[in-house]
Design an enzyme around this catalytic site. Structure first.
Site, PDB file in Angstrom:
ATOM      1  N   HIS A   1       1.553   4.475  -2.731  1.00 38.55           N
ATOM      2  CA  HIS A   1       1.642   5.934  -2.565  1.00 38.55           C
ATOM      3  C   HIS A   1       2.969   6.460  -3.115  1.00 38.55           C
ATOM      4  O   HIS A   1       3.024   7.500  -3.786  1.00 38.55           O
ATOM      5  CB  HIS A   1       1.551   6.316  -1.081  1.00 38.55           C
TER       6      HIS A   1
ATOM      7  N   HIS B   1       0.832  -1.201   0.000  1.00 42.85           N
ATOM      8  CA  HIS B   1       0.000   0.000   0.000  1.00 42.85           C
ATOM      9  C   HIS B   1       0.874   1.261   0.000  1.00 42.85           C
ATOM     10  O   HIS B   1       0.684   2.170  -0.817  1.00 42.85           O
ATOM     11  CB  HIS B   1      -0.895  -0.060   1.244  1.00 42.85           C
ATOM     12  N   GLU B   2       1.850   1.308   0.904  1.00 42.34           N
ATOM     13  CA  GLU B   2       2.672   2.522   1.025  1.00 42.34           C
ATOM     14  C   GLU B   2       3.540   2.726  -0.209  1.00 42.34           C
ATOM     15  O   GLU B   2       3.760   3.868  -0.642  1.00 42.34           O
ATOM     16  CB  GLU B   2       3.529   2.466   2.294  1.00 42.34           C
TER      17      GLU B   2
HETATM   18 ZN   LIG Z   1      -2.441   5.055   2.536  1.00 43.94          ZN
END
Ligand SMILES: [Zn+2]
Length: 948
Positions: free
Chosen positions: A264, A260-261
């Site tokens: 980003h 997830h990170e």
């Molecule tokens: Zn996030």
């Protein structure tokens, strides 16, 4: 409204159910699990403009699409990744402890990233697409030095200037501020050549991780706050892992926090656009009204207009790790454009830091480093483990590899490793596997180590001298043998019996119990002892229970068994007094309890837990019911029996803890209440039953091995300090009973114990010397009365019938060291030293000595005379023999005197020649043996005659 922090808190408490874990102050301020919104706010303060940025992104995406014919990525970018593993040097200096993650779990995380980024995690969406990025563990540091652990640099935060304890950071902002201002600037590696990942235990903050966002240029609106020093991702250590090698931050333990990170980091936004049905700038992800928690049912609506199923499987949502599996085509396009255009990221594919400078370097792959000697099967019992050696890339020639072995464990007796060597040929890239075999013995010993290193002959592979950990492999063997205390009178010991009937202090908690409410602020939801509400839930008398009563009610003993749904973050603990279980096994707990609480969508919010601790610091949660640790849904008094794990055997420092956790919404009564808490352990008793047996592998020439019956665990015998390693020995009760029986040898007569223990080796052994201990119950010994103190140990050769006359050469009698525990523990033990191998063992009491044992006696004619020959096997005080003669077989007269040996325990030969005989007369002879006290004994009669 539920709090994310509550969810992952449970996970780190209860994972690895029987491993010891330090309970940290668990309740923290509520926070997002991802710092993306905060990061973007910081960017906006620096002039970042979402619309301008996304317009530029869209322009670049359109260009990219034209070049790539509107499909999945045609270029897969490989980028080196470095994990800064931040740990506490005071408590986590051992790799694998707490935040000091192993190479294995970091490697697993990289594999999970590559599966997720390659769309190989089982997405069911047609739009699911490869993101076009793969991660390779960095092989060299920024100076070009080989990394002994690929992809890992370890940092003890205590040795860094100005670094705080990450677990003391209590909010998302505290984490982001400390990392961006202190940690990252002091530790980052060149972000044009590495993706920087910082791992730390900031579980007290509620944050799982955050990433810096890519800029598109330095133009106003397109730049952001990311710098060379801060570019990268920070995630909580417990979230690192993979589906097959999970971390500890359940339900975020499968490595999807970093997926997830990194989403980003490569320009992806939350699927909600961080607004109610906001814009994530991807047309193939449906809008969503809020980030997801848990794993909703497929088809769950998005809460927006139009209403469509939400894509909670998208990595850019907040769902539990287990249900994430999707990046879409639009997300892939954004990532590709970022990889081609964004500062730092666009340089990464050309970095060579992911390539090893020592392609033929060999190293130990991660494997088991602590093994118990416990094994099953027939003797010799053993268990095998692989020891795997990898090569960085390939061998570039021939080489032979063997392992050097040092350490406190002994090869052959404790372990073997096969084969003795393996070979490499040019181009060989395969792992080489040695097999470590650990033998299960019965010796009571401390843990031992095996230290392995490489011996290389040839040049085809090499080891990096600088990389000690990669070139060495240490295995610790833990012992599973124990000297249990023996007590026939009291097989079961009660360590604690508490019905909370007698209580003291303002909380009416029994003496010695310690209660606490770790939330620290709450005056309600604490442990108190009284009978208020007890009857309602099926108890009688007092219980110890959670109460929301005020302090007056607590003092007055009227605080009810009920809990508050508005008190914030209850963590109430009740710890038992110290329990001394030294020498005991099979520790178990029985108690009556109720514990209801709250469970929503499969997630527990209010519940009870039971723990044990062996040191008062590290608590391990116990599986209590239905293979689960949670106590919830029990609304009437229920008896639970919990067996504590093997690790509690023999501890003198045991405590139990009862813990109630609840949040500030919904209260389903009753809370945790306990009564009639009984903790027991077991002594070993003495084996008396016929044919009960134990087989043990005796592989040492020192120390003691106990034979505990495989039938029922009772003790049969102990063997100490054997002169050789006899291998597998079986101790069996071959005769049983409480009486005594006559036993005669050629040396003496005895009464013997009815119980006989046979110790037989699998491989014949007639030379071993050793000390043996036999155990007898008071009942088995009662018949001896005052003769108890004169009992000796006898060994009789295998195969000799104890009911017949035993040749003294086949039996050995030794004085016994007697440990008389009859009065208090119902048994006595008898220890003695023996030589000459293994046999039948029993107790004997000598009733009389045979003064002289005549082995044989004959009379033979010899031409003109008659020769008498006799021999003795033993002589005690033997003055000598009258030789007596008769011509009618009735009337004997002495014809000679032969002196005896007086005392002898070897065979003695005698001869006498009668020269005064006439032909054709039958002469009768006998011996009249006389001892120094003038006691006499006659031999059998022999006859002979000479021919005329
Ligand atoms: Zn996030």
């Amino acid at each position: 409204m539920k709090k994310i922090y509550t969810l992952f808190l449970f996970g780190f408490i209860v994972s690895n159910v029987f491993s010891q874990q330090v309970l940290k102050s668990p309740f923290v301020a509520a926070a997002d699990k991802c710092g993306f919104s905060a990061e973007m706010e910081k960017n906006r303060v620096r002039g970042f403009n979402d619309a301008a940025y996304e317009a530029e992104m869209q322009r670049l995406i359109n260009e990219f699409k034209q070049l790539n014919n509107f499909g999945p990525p045609t270029t897969i970018f490989s980028v080196p990744i470095i994990f800064h593993v931040i740990y506490d040097g005071n408590t986590e200096s051992t790799i694998g402890t707490g935040a000091n993650l192993t190479q294995a779990i970091v490697t697993a995380q990289i594999q999970q990233l590559n599966a997720d980024f390659a769309n190989l995690s089982g997405s069911g969406y047609g739009s699911a697409t490869d993101l076009g990025v793969r991660f390779v563990a960095a092989k060299v540091d920024p100076m070009g030095n080989l990394l002994c652990e690929p992809g890992i640099v370890r940092i003890n935060w205590r040795s860094q200037s100005g670094w705080q304890n990450p677990s003391g950071l209590s909010s998302m902002n505290a984490v982001m501020t400390h990392f961006d201002n202190v940690v990252k600037p002091q530790s980052y590696w060149d972000p044009y050549r590495y993706v920087n990942i910082w791992l730390a235990d900031f579980s007290g903050s509620g944050l799982l991780g955050y990433a810096t966002f890519p800029a598109m240029s330095t133009l106003p609106g397109l730049g952001n706050s990311e710098t060379d020093q801060t570019a990268g991702v920070v995630v909580m250590s417990g979230s690192v892992g993979s589906l097959s090698n999970p971390g500890t931050a359940s339900p975020y333990q499968y490595g999807r926090t970093l997926t997830h990170e990194l989403g980003h980091f490569f320009g992806l936004r939350h699927i909600t656009g961080d607004a109610n049905c906001g814009n994530d700038y991807c047309t193939d992800t449906p809008p969503q009204n809020a980030l997801t928690s848990g794993c909703p049912a497929p088809g769950t609506a998005n809460g927006c207009t139009p209403s469509v199923p939400k894509m909670f499987e998208n990595y850019m949502d907040y769902s539990n790790d287990i249900c994430l599996n999707t990046f879409t085509l639009n997300q892939s396009e954004s990532c590709q454009v970022v990889m081609l255009n964004s500062p730092r990221r666009k340089e990464l594919p050309s970095s060579t830091t992911g390539v090893s400078p020592m392609l033929n370097r060999i190293f130990f792959k991660p494997g088991q480093t602590t093994v118990s000697e416990t094994a099953s099967g027939a003797c010799p019992r053993y268990k095998e483990y692989p020891i795997t050696v990898g090569v960085e890339s390939t061998a570039n020639g021939n080489a032979t590899l063997s392992l050097s072995k040092t350490g406190s464990a002994t090869e052959i007796t404790d372990y073997t490793i096969t084969p003795s060597s393996v070979t490499y040929t040019n181009g060989d890239a395969t792992d080489k596997v040695f097999t470590l075999r650990i033998y299960d013995d019965a010796i009571i010993e401390s843990a031992e180590t095996i230290q392995l290193a490489f011996n290389i002959s040839g040049t085809g592979v090499q080891q990096s001298i600088a990389c000690g950990s990669a070139n060495q492999y240490t295995i610790t063997i833990t012992d599973d043998d124990f000297n249990y205390s023996i007590n026939n009178t009291m097989p079961t010991v009660t360590l604690l019996s508490e019905n909370f009937g007698i209580t003291t202090g303002s909380n009416q908690v029994p003496a010695g119990w310690v209660t606490s409410n770790a939330a620290g602020t709450s005056t309600t939801n604490k442990w108190v002892g009284n009978n208020t509400g007890a009857g309602t839930y099926g108890f009688s008398g007092n219980t110890l229970h959670i109460s929301n009563g005020n302090s007056t009610a607590v003092t007055n003993g009227t605080a009810a068994m009920a809990y508050s749904s508005t008190a914030t973050g209850t963590d109430a603990r009740a710890v038992t007094p110290l329990l001394n279980a030294a020498g005991l096994k099979d520790i178990s707990v029985s108690l009556k309890l109720v514990s209801n609480g709250e469970i929503d969508s499969g997630t527990f919010y209010d519940f009870g837990l039971v723990y044990y601790t062996l040191n008062g610091t590290n608590y391990s949660v116990l599986t209590v019911l239905n293979n689960d640790v949670y106590l919830q849904g029990i609304t009437s008094s229920t008896t639970l029996n919990i067996n504590l794990p093997a690790g509690t055997i023999g501890t003198s420092n045991l405590r139990l803890m009862f813990r109630w956790i609840s949040d500030n919404s919904v209260a389903n009564q009753p809370p945790f209440a306990i009564d009639d808490v009984v903790v027991t352990g077991k002594n070993v008793t003495v084996e008396s039953q016929l044919n009960h047996a134990a087989t043990e592998n005796i592989l040492s020439t020192s120390g003691s091995s106990n034979f505990y019956s495989s039938n029922d665990g009772q003790v049969i015998a102990k063997l100490s300090n054997p002169s050789v390693s006899p291998g597998c020995l079986t101790a069996t009760i071959t005769q049983a009973g409480n009486t005594n029986i006559s036993l005669s040898s050629t040396a003496a007569t005895y009464l013997r114990s009815e119980k006989v223990v046979n110790i037989s080796p699998a491989i014949a052994n007639t030379t071993a010397s050793y000390n043996v201990t036999l155990y007898y119950t008071t009942a088995e010994l009662a018949i001896w009365g005052a003769n108890f103190a004169n009992l000796k140990l006898m060994k009789v050769k295998n195969g000799i019938n104890l009911g017949g006359l035993i040749n003294s050469a086949d039996a050995e009698v030794v004085n016994a060291v007697i440990d008389d525990q009859r009065a208090t523990k119902g048994y006595a033990s008898f220890s003695g030293d023996f030589t000459g191998g293994f046999s039948q063992f029993l107790l004997v009491y000598q009733t009389s000595v045979v003064p002289v044992a005549i082995l044989n006696f004959d009379a033979l004619s010899n031409n003109k005379n008659i020769v008498l020959n006799w021999s003795t096997s033993i002589e005690n005080n033997n003055k000598g023999f009258f030789v007596e003669r008769s011509i009618d077989g009735n009337q004997f007269e002495p014809i000679s005197w032969i002196n005896g040996k007086m005392n002898s325990n070897i065979i003695s030969h005698y001869t006498y020649t009668d020269n005064y005989v006439e032909p054709d007369v039958i002469y009768y002879y006998r011996l009249r043996q006389k001892d120094i006290d003038n006691n006499e004994k006659l031999s059998d009669v022999r006859q002979a005659k000479i021919k005329g």
